[in-house]
Design an enzyme around this catalytic site. Structure first.
Site, mmCIF file in Angstrom:
data_model
loop_
_atom_site.group_PDB
_atom_site.id
_atom_site.type_symbol
_atom_site.label_atom_id
_atom_site.label_comp_id
_atom_site.label_asym_id
_atom_site.label_seq_id
_atom_site.Cartn_x
_atom_site.Cartn_y
_atom_site.Cartn_z
ATOM 1 N N CYS A 1 -0.847 5.837 10.010
ATOM 2 C CA CYS A 1 0.425 5.214 10.420
ATOM 3 C C CYS A 1 0.172 3.871 11.063
ATOM 4 C CB CYS A 1 1.116 6.033 11.503
ATOM 5 S SG CYS A 1 1.608 7.641 11.012
ATOM 6 N N CYS B 1 7.159 -5.087 15.674
ATOM 7 C CA CYS B 1 6.784 -4.085 16.661
ATOM 8 C C CYS B 1 5.346 -4.366 17.073
ATOM 9 C CB CYS B 1 6.952 -2.693 16.087
ATOM 10 S SG CYS B 1 8.632 -2.428 15.479
ATOM 11 N N CYS C 1 3.475 8.490 1.302
ATOM 12 C CA CYS C 1 4.040 7.527 2.237
ATOM 13 C C CYS C 1 4.256 6.227 1.465
ATOM 14 C CB CYS C 1 3.045 7.360 3.393
ATOM 15 S SG CYS C 1 3.596 6.202 4.634
ATOM 16 N N CYS D 1 2.202 -2.354 15.636
ATOM 17 C CA CYS D 1 2.152 -2.070 14.195
ATOM 18 C C CYS D 1 1.456 -3.196 13.433
ATOM 19 C CB CYS D 1 3.579 -1.877 13.672
ATOM 20 S SG CYS D 1 3.661 -1.711 11.875
ATOM 21 N N CYS E 1 7.024 -7.260 6.879
ATOM 22 C CA CYS E 1 8.186 -6.750 7.635
ATOM 23 C C CYS E 1 8.733 -7.904 8.463
ATOM 24 C CB CYS E 1 7.747 -5.593 8.552
ATOM 25 S SG CYS E 1 9.141 -4.706 9.307
ATOM 26 N N GLU F 1 0.829 -1.204 0.000
ATOM 27 C CA GLU F 1 0.000 0.000 0.000
ATOM 28 C C GLU F 1 0.866 1.258 0.000
ATOM 29 O OE1 GLU F 1 -4.072 -1.355 2.083
ATOM 30 O OE2 GLU F 1 -2.421 -1.155 3.471
HETATM 31 N N1 SAH Z 1 9.675 0.409 9.537
HETATM 32 C C1 SAH Z 1 9.909 1.788 9.630
HETATM 33 C C2 SAH Z 1 8.990 2.614 8.752
HETATM 34 C C3 SAH Z 1 7.535 2.238 8.703
HETATM 35 S S1 SAH Z 1 6.545 2.493 10.140
HETATM 36 C C4 SAH Z 1 9.814 2.252 11.049
HETATM 37 O O1 SAH Z 1 9.398 1.470 11.905
HETATM 38 O O2 SAH Z 1 10.209 3.386 11.311
HETATM 39 C C5 SAH Z 1 6.164 4.244 10.085
HETATM 40 C C6 SAH Z 1 5.834 4.831 11.475
HETATM 41 O O3 SAH Z 1 4.519 4.449 11.932
HETATM 42 C C7 SAH Z 1 6.803 4.367 12.544
HETATM 43 O O4 SAH Z 1 7.205 5.415 13.368
HETATM 44 C C8 SAH Z 1 5.951 3.400 13.313
HETATM 45 O O5 SAH Z 1 6.476 3.209 14.581
HETATM 46 C C9 SAH Z 1 4.607 4.064 13.284
HETATM 47 N N2 SAH Z 1 3.497 3.161 13.645
HETATM 48 C C10 SAH Z 1 3.443 1.833 13.473
HETATM 49 N N3 SAH Z 1 2.252 1.351 13.907
HETATM 50 C C11 SAH Z 1 1.552 2.389 14.374
HETATM 51 C C12 SAH Z 1 0.238 2.547 14.918
HETATM 52 N N4 SAH Z 1 -0.571 1.501 15.049
HETATM 53 N N5 SAH Z 1 -0.173 3.777 15.279
HETATM 54 C C13 SAH Z 1 0.632 4.842 15.097
HETATM 55 N N6 SAH Z 1 1.869 4.770 14.571
HETATM 56 C C14 SAH Z 1 2.338 3.562 14.213
HETATM 57 FE FE1 SF4 Z 2 8.189 -3.061 10.680
HETATM 58 FE FE2 SF4 Z 2 6.008 -1.817 11.623
HETATM 59 FE FE3 SF4 Z 2 8.147 -2.115 13.202
HETATM 60 FE FE4 SF4 Z 2 8.239 -0.375 11.144
HETATM 61 S S1 SF4 Z 2 6.898 -0.238 12.961
HETATM 62 S S2 SF4 Z 2 9.807 -1.910 11.734
HETATM 63 S S3 SF4 Z 2 6.967 -1.499 9.632
HETATM 64 S S4 SF4 Z 2 6.876 -3.791 12.359
#
Ligand code: SAH
Ligand code: SF4
Length: 369
Positions: free
Chosen positions: A349, A124, A113, A127, A120, A99
């Site tokens: 995000c 996390c 974005c 996420c 991935c 996406e």
């Molecule tokens: N993998 C990279 C880039 C993609 S995530 C990273 O982790 O930085 C982009 C941003 O969205 C990151 O800061 C991530 O921590 C944040 N993010 C992930 N899940 C989220 C959620 N459920 N609500 C708000 N921000 C989130």
């Molecule tokens: Fe991967 Fe989501 Fe963690 Fe970014 S925030 S490293 S996309 S699992």
């Protein structure tokens, strides 16, 4: 089976010239000039049809069309939020979908974005993408294609810079860009080229969960702005939220950030901090954050947690976010609270996820049969 024709729209200038020579469409002496001609059509005008390249001889256009393609990947779905955010689900190949989200009003005019991987490898806990196993890295061509699709949709090939609605790129879609740095770096060479999409490197931000050994290389190869997904100020909590922290703990991460090439007050690091109710949102943690960042040219992006189906957290209350922001702000750091965008279409995000799963090659062959 013959191999699919090479897509010229995903090549750097050097790769483009080499491909033309390889295919016998240009001699080594002509390669630069021919490459530059094509570059303008492909990256400034956005053409996907060789036949429309009016300053190239007809026979050459036919030879190009025979050997190469400029086709965009398939758009499976396009959703538009009530707030103007647009999300495209793009199919790069069977079973390989990611996406891309356009968010108006972010950056100078609007930010795209982009995704760097399908799924991935990191998990996390907050996420949605993290719940999808890695299918594969996207190629440079596939990353560039996301910008091209946005330009197509916004109808602004050829538009003057001040009139473009797409002004910034953030690598904050699916995947960890520093685990796919070669493709990200090549894609940035194309996207930032002045005679093309022309989004300058100062308007490109790469967000990472903290792949410490790759940070310097990112700065040296791309000159991109750096964003760090921090989310916690002590290793115990960060180990849980961002499991990569067990490999590269906070002290190592901060040392690598301080050494990021080109860091200055004009080029600050963005720290992303997702606000999780009762988990990381206390005033004490805001003060710890300020201490941690002492001396780093930084801004702090507070991201209200965006829920997704089955997510284990709640978003912090408005009051907790405001108290947190005020503490950080008083210490002299800009601390904008990121307004959630496109939540109604799961485009905010951390909400991105596709159905793509890693299928064994044997199963894919059966499906294709
Ligand atoms: N993998 C990279 C880039 C993609 S995530 C990273 O982790 O930085 C982009 C941003 O969205 C990151 O800061 C991530 O921590 C944040 N993010 C992930 N899940 C989220 C959620 N459920 N609500 C708000 N921000 C989130
Ligand atoms: Fe991967 Fe989501 Fe963690 Fe970014 S925030 S490293 S996309 S699992």
């Amino acid at each position: 089976m013959t191999a699919a024709p090479l897509n010229l729209a995903g090549l750097t200038r050097a790769q483009l010239s080499a491909a033309l020579v390889d295919a016998g469409v240009a001699t080594p002496a002509q390669a630069r000039m021919r490459g530059a001609q094509l570059w303008g059509w492909v990256h400034h005008h956005g053409l996907t049809d060789f036949a429309a390249m009016s300053n190239i001889a007809k026979e050459t256009r036919a030879a190009l069309a025979e050997r190469f393609t400029l086709a965009r990947p398939e758009i499976v779905e396009r959703l538009q939020s009530t707030d103007g955010t647009i999300k495209w689900l793009i199919r790069f190949a069977p079973g390989v979908e990611a996406e891309t989200v356009y968010i108006p009003g972010v950056g100078r005019a609007g930010a795209l974005c982009v995704s760097s991987q399908v799924g991935c490898t990191l998990n996390c806990t907050f996420c949605h993408t993290g719940t999808q196993a890695l299918v594969r890295n996207l190629s440079a061509a596939e990353i560039i294609a996301q910008a091209q699709i946005a330009r197509d949709d916004l109808g602004e090939w050829n538009a003057a810079e001040g009139e473009r609605r797409l002004s910034n790129i953030v690598f904050m879609g699916m995947g960890e860009p520093l685990y796919n740095l070669d493709a990200v770096s090549d894609a940035l060479d194309v996207i930032s080229d002045n005679e093309g999409i022309a989004i300058s490197r100062r308007r490109v931000t790469v967000s990472t969960s903290g792949v410490v050994p790759k940070l310097t290389e990112l700065g040296e190869r791309t000159s991109a702005m750096l964003a760090i997904s921090l989310h916690a100020t002590n290793d115990e909590l960060r180990d849980e939220l961002v499991p990569l922290n067990r490999r590269y703990p906070i002290a190592e991460l901060m040392a690598a950030i301080r050494a990021y090439p080109g860091l200055s007050n004009a080029r600050r690091v963005t720290f992303e901090y997702v606000m999780l109710k009762g988990v990381n949102d206390s005033p004490a943690e805001a003060r710890a954050l300020v201490r941690l960042l002492a001396g780093v040219p930084a801004k702090i992006n507070l991201i209200p947690f965006n829920p997704w189906p089955g997510s284990p957290y709640e978003c912090s209350d408005r009051a907790a976010i405001e108290t947190f922001a005020a503490i950080v702000n008083r210490a002299g750091y800009a601390s904008p609270v990121r307004t959630p965008r496109g939540r109604d279409i799961l485009a905010a995000c951390g909400q991105l996820r596709t159905e793509s799963a890693k299928v064994r090659a044997s199963a894919r062959r059966v499906e294709a049969a």
